[in-house]
Design an enzyme around this catalytic site. Structure first.
Site, PDB file in Angstrom:
ATOM      1  CD  GLN A 234      85.698  65.024  18.832  1.00  0.00           C
ATOM      2  OE1 GLN A 234      85.516  66.220  18.686  1.00  0.00           O
ATOM      3  NE2 GLN A 234      84.703  64.161  18.725  1.00  0.00           N
ATOM      4  CB  CYS A 385      73.943  65.468  16.501  1.00  0.00           C
ATOM      5  SG  CYS A 385      74.365  66.245  14.942  1.00  0.00           S
ATOM      6  CD  GLU A 754      76.824  62.209  19.084  1.00  0.00           C
ATOM      7  OE1 GLU A 754      76.214  61.370  18.409  1.00  0.00           O
ATOM      8  OE2 GLU A 754      77.936  62.649  18.781  1.00  0.00           O
TER       9      GLU A 754
END
Length: 802
Positions: A234, A385, A754
């Site tokens: 990522q 999150c 999120e």
């Protein structure tokens, strides 16, 4: 501003551009989906290079053991096996250890001790994936098994063995202590408050379980001393820097490293860390000069990496009998496994947990956390999150409900009484955050209106008279996302800005490159829409690229809902630089001053003479063919955006559950989610993000938990035992939005990916506990399963043992 919805709950938002341009507010179909729905996505496992070899990994069956010997003869005799690599082999090149993103250290391959079950012990290199797997089975490892430390509370006991003996002078299993707030003031409040409530809350260890496991293809070119690393990451640029830090001493410096992250089948934070398999593949490719492919199988992925949560929280709230919150006190014990492999910003070892003050107006708080080593795999992944926000919201929303129950106040009325008011923003929290904007009352009002809250409470009263079990749960959360301002946020010292580069070709079509990396969020569409909004170039004509460090500007990647707050902002600012240049060119072409021009999406026209105009396409062509004397040719801009503050999305969720008293089956009857992520780029994509996030929110609330026995064996290490919810378990999600723009963000956006994963678990937990309140049950830790409900009811004498 209150937004409108049609009967299907699709947002209707005022748009400043035409559908042909499809700037912000248009539900443009995702550009990237054309290749995905036709099976034309390009993933790491699709990469096949000449001479490529395959790697598989020998893993430890024990959680804590000495390695007495590793015998490789049988493996090397296996057809197709070319080499077996051990920690001793890597030790010769000082590659057997590597740094984590939290400046801890982690074994690449062990030389003498394994620290958790499924840890990498050796790597087998072969001509095919199947031959490598056969070779793994033939490697013989002799272990001296030791008693592992699996309980984080026992880890702190002086009688427990010190696990990290590799650290000189280490005398205990503590990793760090962190605290924020005013301890003296908070302790004094709790001594004098009319009402105090305390609750032990466990947020268990879970796994991201993305549809694609981790993997890579390491391709080292010996002739040119150049590494190309195709991998599931990522954060490609950050990984490139980490590789250079690990391997720089053997001559593999950063300008000789290219990291390519192709299409990714889900990340959710689990593809941010550097896993040992990546480093082993690089080392082997470096030594043999051939491409090495490593792809985890599902069991490896589930048992050895991508772990999240594992927070033991002692939550306390103080307030008045009339229902005014005065302060909170939280204490956390964090189980990080055998190393701190989190990807938190350096100054925030506990992530953004201090957002645990929530959406409520009070001025007193003290929060502290201790992290410890155990014999579990490395934990701390920010699973969908923003760095421990999920744990924080679980804590504050559960203790908020407990306080309301203690004083006998309706949980909605209690929240309304304590919400930070719209006019109080920007609001300084007692733990130091500066909330940007919010309208919490509106969000909860809307959720209550949609679900029919008052009628449901009346229905609940009647059902309880009949002995039926029904519960209603609320979660009114505030998130903190968009890391981050460089004065406070970095990873390994690299400031957490992000970037955008826009290159508009002479024909008016554009190429935009970013330092982030989509794993399904729809960046190729939403970034194009931001640029379309600013320049009036149709989003369909804007090509978006990410994930290649040789072409993309340096950025910190995609996680913690930071893409829109950082890279999206960078796109808007870069586009505005180009619009400023376009104004100068238009003034030159129209022979007027810049002040005489007015802009509408896609063209400049002369004030009072709208027939005299130049489209953005005409202006761009002139930038290459007829630009003003002395102006630099071309139409390109780059911007590195350093946000002045984080962004604070929020929402109110309401869940209704029915519980069967005989089977204790829990049915989510209705779930309403009202989110506020500021200005919205693409309503359809936002709704998709919310739906997916809500399903990932019900997962830890009711189904998912990784369980270990006292010997460190994982008891549910396959999808037969680890329960990932499917469409069958997912209820019908009812979604909606309010819009409260972020005042400091260039396009007023906040981020949304999120929020539902953060808000759903407490709403569901609160609903289930609300259902069980008549029986004296005030808390059950997630995941709340039928067995846990049955056990709690049995303890209260409501049901009998079978």
């Amino acid at each position: 501003m209150f937004n409108l919805y049609d009967k299907k709950s699709i947002m209707i938002q005022e748009c400043k551009t035409s559908k042909a341009i499809s700037g912000m507010g248009h539900s443009m179909k995702r550009k990237e989906d054309a290749r995905f729905i036709q099976g034309k996505g390009h993933y790491v496992d699709d990469i096949k290079l000449d001479g490529m070899l395959y790697m598989d990994i020998v893993r430890s069956p024990y959680a804590y053991a000495k390695i007495k010997s590793i015998k490789t003869e049988k493996a090397l005799a296996t057809p197709g096996v070319i080499a077996v690599v051990t920690g001793r082999d890597l030790e010769k090149y000082n590659l057997h250890w590597m740094p984590t993103l939290m400046s801890d250290t982690q074994m690449v391959l062990p030389t003498d001790t394994v620290m958790y079950q499924a840890q990498e012990v050796a790597a087998v290199i072969a001509s095919s994936r199947y031959a490598a797997a056969d070779g793994v089975e033939a490697v013989e490892v002799e272990y001296e098994v030791m008693k592992p430390v699996m309980d984080p509370y026992k880890s702190t006991d002086p009688s427990s063995p010190v696990l990290r003996t590799d650290k000189k002078g280490k005398k205990d299993n503590k990793i760090w202590h962190w605290e924020v707030g005013d301890k003296e003031k908070t302790d004094k409040l709790f001594e004098t408050a009319e009402v105090t409530v305390k609750q032990e809350i466990y947020v268990p260890r879970i796994h991201v379980a993305s549809i694609e496991t981790c993997g890579c293809v390491a391709d080292y070119d010996k002739v040119n001393n150049y590494l190309t690393m195709y991998m599931t990451t990522q954060a490609p640029h950050a990984i490139r820097t980490v590789i250079a830090l690990v391997a720089g001493h053997v001559g593999l410096t950063e300008e000789k490293i290219r990291v390519v992250s192709p299409d990714i089948g889900g990340g959710f934070g689990g593809k941010v860390p550097v896993y040992p398999g990546y480093v082993i593949a690089i080392a082997v490719s470096f030594l043999v000069g051939k491409p090495i492919k490593w792809i985890e199988d599902r069991s490896e992925n589930l048992q050895a990496d991508s772990f999240a949560r594992d927070y033991h929280i002692t939550a306390e709230m103080a307030g008045t009998k009339a229902g005014k919150i005065q302060g909170i006190r939280f204490k956390v014990l964090a189980d990080h496994g055998y190393t701190d492999a989190s990807a938190n910003p350096s100054k925030f070892p506990a992530g953004m947990f201090s957002i645990c003050t929530g959406s409520y107006d009070y001025d007193t708080a003290f929060v502290e956390a201790d992290a410890v080593y155990t014999n579990k795999p490395p934990g701390g992944v920010a699973y969908r999150c923003s760095f421990r926000v999920t744990e924080a919201v679980q804590g504050i929303e559960r203790i908020t409900d407990r306080f309301a129950q203690t004083i006998g106040m309706d949980p909605a009325a209690f929240r309304f009484k304590n919400f930070i008011k719209k006019e109080q923003f920007p609001w300084k929290s007692p733990t130091g955050w500066s909330y940007d904007s919010g309208d919490y009352q509106l969000a909860l009002h809307k959720a209550m209106d949609v679900i029919g809250y008052d009628d449901l409470r009346k229905e609940q009263v009647e059902k309880r008279k009949k002995g039926e079990i029904m519960g209603i749960g609320i979660c009114s959360f505030t998130e903190v996302v968009g890391a981050g301002p460089s004065k406070d946020f970095d990873i390994l010292g690299i400031k957490m800005f992000d970037s955008a580069e826009i290159r508009v070709h002479p024909t008016g079509k554009a190429l935009a490159r970013f330092g982030t990396k989509s794993q399904g969020q729809g960046h190729e569409t939403t970034y194009a829409q931001i640029i379309a909004e600013e320049l009036g170039i149709p989003a369909e004509n804007i090509q978006v690229e990410e994930g290649d460090t040789d072409t993309a500007p340096y950025g910190l990647g995609t996680y913690a809902s930071r893409s829109t707050p950082t890279a999206g902002a960078a796109a808007a600012v870069a586009a505005r630089k180009l619009r400023d240049k376009a104004r100068k060119i238009a003034a030159y072409l129209l022979e007027v001053s810049e002040a005489d021009l007015e802009w509408e999406p896609g063209k400049f026209s002369v004030k009072g003479a709208p027939e005299k105009s130049k489209t953005i396409q005409e202006i761009v062509f002139a930038a290459y063919t007829n630009h003003p004397p002395g102006m630099e040719a071309g139409f390109e801009a780059t911007h590195y955006y350093d946000p002045p503050n984080l962004t604070f999305p929020f929402g109110s969720y309401i869940c209704v559950v029915d519980i069967d008293k005989e089977t204790c089956e829990i049915k989510v009857r209705r779930f309403v989610a009202i989110d506020d992520c500021g200005n919205i780029i693409n309503p359809m994509i936002v709704q998709g993000q919310v739906h997916g996030g809500l399903t990932q929110g019900i997962a830890p609330a009711m189904y998912e938990e990784l369980i270990y026995d006292e010997d460190g064996n994982i008891l549910n290490g396959t999808f037969m035992d680890y329960l990932v919810p499917t469409a069958v378990e997912s209820p019908h999600w009812e979604t909606g939005h309010t819009i409260t723009p972020c005042p400091h963000h260039p396009i007023g956006a906040k981020g949304v990916g999120e929020s539902p994963t953060v808000g759903a678990p407490p709403a569901i937990a609160n609903a289930i506990v609300d259902a069980l309140l008549p029986y004296g049950i005030t808390n059950i830790d997630i995941p709340i399963t039928p067995y846990k409900v049955w056990k709690a009811l049995k303890e209260k004498g409501v049901v009998k043992a079978i």
